[in-house]
Design a protein around this motif. Structure first.
Motif, PDB file in Angstrom:
ATOM      1  N   TYR A  66      -6.091 -10.658 -21.949  1.00  0.00           N
ATOM      2  CA  TYR A  66      -7.492 -11.553 -21.165  1.00  0.00           C
ATOM      3  C   TYR A  66      -8.209 -11.584 -22.682  1.00  0.00           C
ATOM      4  O   TYR A  66      -8.388 -10.991 -23.085  1.00  0.00           O
ATOM      5  N   VAL A  67      -7.838 -12.790 -22.731  1.00  0.00           N
ATOM      6  CA  VAL A  67      -8.992 -13.018 -23.954  1.00  0.00           C
ATOM      7  C   VAL A  67      -9.767 -14.107 -24.438  1.00  0.00           C
ATOM      8  O   VAL A  67     -10.229 -15.618 -24.164  1.00  0.00           O
ATOM      9  N   ARG A  68     -11.060 -12.680 -24.489  1.00  0.00           N
ATOM     10  CA  ARG A  68     -12.869 -13.625 -24.950  1.00  0.00           C
ATOM     11  C   ARG A  68     -12.263 -14.295 -23.358  1.00  0.00           C
ATOM     12  O   ARG A  68     -13.359 -15.360 -23.407  1.00  0.00           O
ATOM     13  N   GLY A  69     -13.580 -13.316 -22.321  1.00  0.00           N
ATOM     14  CA  GLY A  69     -13.208 -14.114 -20.665  1.00  0.00           C
ATOM     15  C   GLY A  69     -12.314 -14.884 -20.361  1.00  0.00           C
ATOM     16  O   GLY A  69     -12.845 -14.917 -18.755  1.00  0.00           O
ATOM     17  N   GLY A  70     -11.364 -15.194 -20.383  1.00  0.00           N
ATOM     18  CA  GLY A  70     -10.586 -15.607 -20.218  1.00  0.00           C
ATOM     19  C   GLY A  70      -9.551 -15.293 -18.933  1.00  0.00           C
ATOM     20  O   GLY A  70      -9.013 -13.801 -19.271  1.00  0.00           O
ATOM     21  N   THR A  71      -8.352 -15.930 -18.622  1.00  0.00           N
ATOM     22  CA  THR A  71      -7.242 -15.035 -17.694  1.00  0.00           C
ATOM     23  C   THR A  71      -6.215 -15.281 -18.217  1.00  0.00           C
ATOM     24  O   THR A  71      -6.056 -16.419 -19.474  1.00  0.00           O
ATOM     25  N   PRO A  72      -4.733 -14.852 -18.080  1.00  0.00           N
ATOM     26  CA  PRO A  72      -4.064 -14.907 -18.406  1.00  0.00           C
ATOM     27  C   PRO A  72      -3.817 -16.488 -18.402  1.00  0.00           C
ATOM     28  O   PRO A  72      -2.255 -16.722 -19.140  1.00  0.00           O
ATOM     29  N   ASP A  73      -3.661 -16.832 -17.668  1.00  0.00           N
ATOM     30  CA  ASP A  73      -2.628 -18.463 -17.141  1.00  0.00           C
ATOM     31  C   ASP A  73      -3.734 -19.544 -18.477  1.00  0.00           C
ATOM     32  O   ASP A  73      -3.246 -20.203 -18.510  1.00  0.00           O
ATOM     33  N   GLN A  74      -5.006 -19.054 -18.892  1.00  0.00           N
ATOM     34  CA  GLN A  74      -5.680 -19.885 -19.665  1.00  0.00           C
ATOM     35  C   GLN A  74      -5.344 -19.370 -20.763  1.00  0.00           C
ATOM     36  O   GLN A  74      -5.680 -20.547 -22.065  1.00  0.00           O
ATOM     37  N   ASN A  75      -3.822 -18.926 -21.228  1.00  0.00           N
ATOM     38  CA  ASN A  75      -3.411 -18.421 -22.599  1.00  0.00           C
ATOM     39  C   ASN A  75      -2.285 -19.488 -22.350  1.00  0.00           C
ATOM     40  O   ASN A  75      -1.149 -18.808 -21.578  1.00  0.00           O
ATOM     41  N   LEU A  76      -1.884 -20.299 -23.197  1.00  0.00           N
ATOM     42  CA  LEU A  76      -0.480 -20.921 -23.655  1.00  0.00           C
ATOM     43  C   LEU A  76       0.190 -19.871 -24.378  1.00  0.00           C
ATOM     44  O   LEU A  76       0.071 -19.612 -25.858  1.00  0.00           O
ATOM     45  N   VAL A  77       1.337 -19.828 -23.322  1.00  0.00           N
ATOM     46  CA  VAL A  77       2.196 -19.140 -23.983  1.00  0.00           C
ATOM     47  C   VAL A  77       3.384 -19.724 -24.526  1.00  0.00           C
ATOM     48  O   VAL A  77       4.110 -20.361 -23.904  1.00  0.00           O
ATOM     49  N   THR A  78       4.057 -20.074 -25.778  1.00  0.00           N
ATOM     50  CA  THR A  78       5.287 -20.755 -26.210  1.00  0.00           C
ATOM     51  C   THR A  78       6.617 -19.999 -26.803  1.00  0.00           C
ATOM     52  O   THR A  78       6.287 -19.001 -27.399  1.00  0.00           O
ATOM     53  N   PHE A  79       7.627 -19.594 -26.507  1.00  0.00           N
ATOM     54  CA  PHE A  79       8.329 -18.882 -27.461  1.00  0.00           C
ATOM     55  C   PHE A  79       9.605 -20.366 -27.765  1.00  0.00           C
ATOM     56  O   PHE A  79      10.475 -21.013 -26.727  1.00  0.00           O
TER      57      PHE A  79
END
Length: 937
Positions: free
Chosen positions: A289-302
């Motif tokens: 939860y980054v700077r008022g954002g939700t987890p789906d608004q965080n791009l996660v790549t592996f």
């Protein structure tokens, strides 16, 4: 008396022992004269002496760096100078037979320093290195140097390593594949300094071959007890690090994670939650939860493929096995044009390639899970890695979920409950906190494999594969309480959830002088299935109501992508990054109630394609400018989306850096919140369609200032994000009511409930403070975030309301102390509670088919707030060493929520006899754990 005898022994040895190495050092100290004014720390002074005399001096840098030398020596011998400085700082020195000089703070320090020095030499983990003399006069001038920085023991690339040409302002950093390019090298006899966090700095002299082919620099990992004889070039780094040339970036290497407390095992996602701007109060999620954002608004790549579900086991674990991870970067905002498709942040995770030098087997065993990995070279040009992890229901598992299920008999309003299932992979619930509950039957597993093949010195191919899943069975029997006019009842709840990820990528990297390229073809799949049904009876003084209903949720996503990124170092002050991308996605989501009523039925597919270009401009050593532009075509809307980006940093002084960034960001795939006031919100993945689900948009504005020394960092950043195209699904009725689904609907729900996707806008703003001590036996940081995240949906009223993830302020203190083979850590977190929507009453509607539906009359959207959140976590880790001094593993003890403060997770509500009954669902109380980590090599 022992100390006096030892002192006598030392002085006697100094006066009588004469061997070649010792005498040679003494001669150098006596004969070498110095005429210089020193105003520096004592460790820098000693480094100067060691360099000028070409001798080895062993000391503890952490202690001596806190002592100062302010003296002008007038043509005095080095021996007199060293003696005077030691006397002034209450130190002694000892010259060993081999000529090594030991600086002692206490007389009995000598045996310990000698033993550590010997172990480190034997392990080749601390080899005194002299810069080799040039073998020839310079023949080549002003040429481009290209190469790669790797781990000397495993051959793994080291991204983010600093490469500097001594005596010049020329420097560069390795990219994600460990490659670098530096232009205008003065000559082929120049000396290159290479440094990287967690590794010993090293020096390399170039030769004529450096002009003709790429060079390779290998670094040795630093031991915890390293006694350094040379000063480290650049800033010292801690567990979590920042990059002074980038805005809002955090860097992490998993090797440092065992210093931090944890619930299960080392966790890269939860480590980021300890930094400012990343919320740490969501125990039920490893998502950011980054700077008022939700987890789906965080791009996660592996390794290049997108990961859509980052949680395991109700959020106690992240989806990423730290034994398969090489390094991680989190971009909190204002990120590069290279990344797109998300509104808030980017987490880029790069997996290990596998040991290219020797076979290695290792793993971790805790009270919650077991984890094993193996890596090996295959021939001369390839390597492979396999890592597998699985949870099991041992004593700690039973303790954790026993806490959730503990309650007093006939718990009424205000009782306590626990997790009862997960929709879309998150924790969720139905009623909890009543007698006759059972411990959920749950487990997860994940598998990582990777194969890496070096075609030649310039081309490399790697294949990465990931598969992980959770199976959660929370079926149980529940006895309802008896109170007032109700005589209770019983319910049988069937609650089964199965979700997981599959991802794979094929990556080709190439370098040709000033040009470096990376092309990735990838697949990512996500699924989440939930089946929940309720049967039973509710009895009051007049009637007995039979309950027989349920819900069925299915969410499936498939992602095929191709991406190609290129870096071209045109000139020393200018680098251009460019590339293209294309993604084909399909998403299905169905939400069926009572086996017959389909409330949501989404089946969408679409293609995104586009490109980006970005410049990295360094007009001088102080200023770094990074303008960029990204454009994306989205097939469901048939439109082009333009995303300008800009970031810059300016070094006001050697220690003070100003920074700023701005940019526009679009999101085409998102998780929509399905509001459920009664049982806790759910969410599911959908694809924008420019109708009831618009494309999300965000504009970022960031500014900050950082003050950094070798040991300290003070950083302040402010941000503002303007959001639009937000979507939420709700079954609210006009007038503020909300239909009661689930086990307490009071009758069969009719088809009058239809899809309700509400659209809105919002903003997030905040101020972040970070004070970090990066070096020494004691390290850690303090962080404070003052923030606000608000949304506005016309359906909920004309005013802004707090977003679900709104946290007004959050304070974190991370403390780590290293003593010999022990590492101790304590983290404390305090924040305001999350907002929530509370029911204020009930009413009943008679439907046309003769059934009745109970509704909750609710308060203003997120008009209430949970109690403040706080907890203390403790840990102790003991390093296990081999006889040669190298580390073979560790034994870790962790104590989560040490003072057993039970924080509120969320509230559940149900209706009985037209009365709203509240169940308070709690987070974990005090939870201990033990983790044993071992590796063969």
């Amino acid at each position: 008396m022992k100390q006096i005898l030892l002192l006598v022994t030392i002085f006697y040895a100094l006066a009588t022992t004469v061997v070649y190495g010792q005498q040679n050092t003494k001669d150098k100290l006596k004969k070498t004269k110095i005429d210089h004014f020193f105003t520096c720390s004592l460790d820098q002074f000693i480094d100067t002496i060691a360099s000028r005399l070409d001798i080895t001096i062993v000391y503890e840098r952490d202690s001596l760096s806190r002592m100062d030398v302010n003296e002008h020596f007038f043509n005095e011998s080095m021996q007199a100078v060293l003696k005077q400085v030691c006397n002034e700082n209450d130190l002694q020195y000892w010259i060993e037979n081999d000529g090594t000089v030991y600086i002692l703070q206490q007389p009995d320090d000598l045996p310990r320093l000698q033993q550590l020095y010997k172990l480190q030499q034997t392990a080749r983990n601390f080899t005194p290195k002299r810069i080799p003399e040039a073998k020839h006069a310079p023949k080549h001038f002003m040429f481009a140097l290209t190469g790669r920085v790797t781990d000397q023991k495993t051959g793994e690339a080291l991204p983010g390593a600093t490469v500097k040409v001594r005596g010049t302002g020329l420097a560069g950093q390795t990219n994600t594949s460990g490659n670098f390019t530096i232009l205008n090298i003065p000559s082929d006899t120049s000396v290159v300094e290479v440094t990287f966090v967690g590794y010993q700095p090293d020096y390399f002299r170039l030769d004529s071959g450096s002009v003709k082919r790429p060079v390779s620099f290998g670094l040795f990992p630093a031991m915890n007890n390293t006694i350094s004889e040379v000063s480290i070039t650049g800033r010292k780094k801690g567990v979590l690090n920042t990059d002074s040339r980038k805005v809002s970036v955090l860097q992490l290497t998993p090797a440092a994670l065992n210093k931090l407390p944890n619930i299960g095992e080392r966790d890269i996602m939860r480590a980021f939650q300890l930094m400012p701007g990343v919320s740490a109060t969501n125990e039920s999620s490893s998502g950011a939860y980054v700077r008022g954002g939700t987890p789906d608004q965080n791009l996660v790549t592996f390794d290049g493929f997108t990961v859509y579900q980052v949680d395991h086991l109700y959020g106690f674990f992240s989806a990423f096995n730290s034994n398969a991870v090489r390094d991680v970067e989190l971009y909190k905002g204002g990120y590069s044009a290279k990344y797109g498709g998300r509104l808030s942040s980017v987490t880029e995770i790069r997996g290990k390639d596998g040991n290219k030098k020797e076979a290695n087997i290792g793993g971790d065993l805790s009270l919650l899970s077991t984890n094993i990995y193996a890596e090996t070279p295959i021939g001369e040009n390839s390597s492979a890695l396999v890592a597998f992890r699985r949870s099991y229901q041992g004593p700690l598992y039973d303790k954790i979920f026993g806490q959730f299920n503990t309650s007093t008999a006939n718990n009424g309003p205000g009782g306590s409950g626990g997790p009862t299932g997960a929709a879309g992979g998150g924790m969720g619930g139905g009623p909890g906190g009543f007698a006759n509950q059972t411990t959920p039957s749950s487990y997860f597993y994940d598998l990582n494999t990777k194969y890496n093949y070096a075609i030649n010195g310039s081309n490399n191919i790697s294949w990465s594969f990931y598969n992980g899943a959770d199976k959660l069975d929370n079926s149980r029997e529940m006895t309802l309480p008896s109170f007032q006019t109700s005589s209770g009842g019983s319910l049988n709840i069937n609650d089964y959830t199965h979700y997981g990820n599959t991802g794979s990528s094929l990556k080709w990297t190439t370098s040709a002088g000033k040009l470096f390229g990376s092309t990735v073809a990838s697949y990512s799949g996500f699924f989440s299935d939930r089946n929940r049904g309720t049967t039973g009876t509710i009895t009051d003084s007049n009637t007995t109501t039979t309950i027989n209903n349920g819900i069925l949720e299915k969410n499936k996503l498939r992602d095929f992508s191709l991406k190609s990124d290129w870096e071209w170092q045109i000139a020393s002050p200018l680098k251009i990054d460019f590339g293209g991308f294309a993604t084909k996605q399909s998403i299905d989501y169905t939400y069926i109630q009572n086996d017959t009523t389909t409330l949501i039925d989404e089946h969408n597919s679409g293609t995104t394609a586009g490109g980006f270009v970005e410049l990295e401009i360094d007009p001088n050593e102080k200023l770094h400018i990074q303008p960029g532009f990204r454009t994306t075509y989205f097939s469901p809307t048939g439109k082009l989306y333009y995303e300008p980006r800009l970031s810059l940093t300016y070094k006001l002084t050697d220690r003070i850096t100003l920074k700023g960034a701005t940019g526009r960001y679009y999101q085409f795939t998102s998780k929509v919140t399905r509001e459920d006031v009664a049982g806790g919100d759910r969410n599911f993945w959908v694809l924008a369609n420019d109708q009831n689900i618009p494309v999300g948009k965000a504009d970022h504005f960031i500014g900050g200032i950082g003050y950094e020394t070798n040991n300290w960092l003070f950083d302040v950043e402010g941000y503002y994000k303007k959001l639009s195209g937000l979507t939420e699904y709700s079954i609210r009725q006009q007038g503020g009511g909300m239909g009661m689904g689930g086990p307490f609907g009071g009758g069969t729900t009719t088809t009058t409930l239809t899809q309700n996707f509400y659209n809105g806008s919002g903003y997030a703003k905040g101020l972040e403070f970070l004070l970090q001590k990066k070096a020494g036996m004691y390290t850690g940081w303090l962080s404070y975030t003052l923030a606000e995240a608000k949304n506005k949906f016309e359906n909920y009223g004309a005013d802004y309301f707090p977003a679900n993830q709104d946290i007004a302020y959050e304070f974190k203190a991370v403390n780590m102390y290293h003593w010999q083979r022990w590492s101790f850590a304590a983290t404390f977190i305090f924040s305001t509670g999350h907002p929530y929507t509370a029911p204020v009453g009930t009413y009943t509607i008679n439907t046309l088919d003769g059934n009745k539906i109970n509704y909750l009359s609710v308060s203003a959207k997120n008009g209430e707030r949970l109690p403040a959140y706080h907890r203390l976590d403790l840990s102790a880790t003991y390093d296990l060493l081999r006889t040669d001094g190298s580390k073979k593993g560790s034994l870790g003890f962790s104590f989560f929520n040490a003072y057993n403060h039970v924080n509120t997770w969320y509230n559940e509500y149900y209706i009985s006899n037209n009365q709203v009954i509240t169940t308070v669902v709690k987070y974990l109380g005090f939870t201990p754990n033990i983790t044993l980590s071992l590796n063969l090599n």
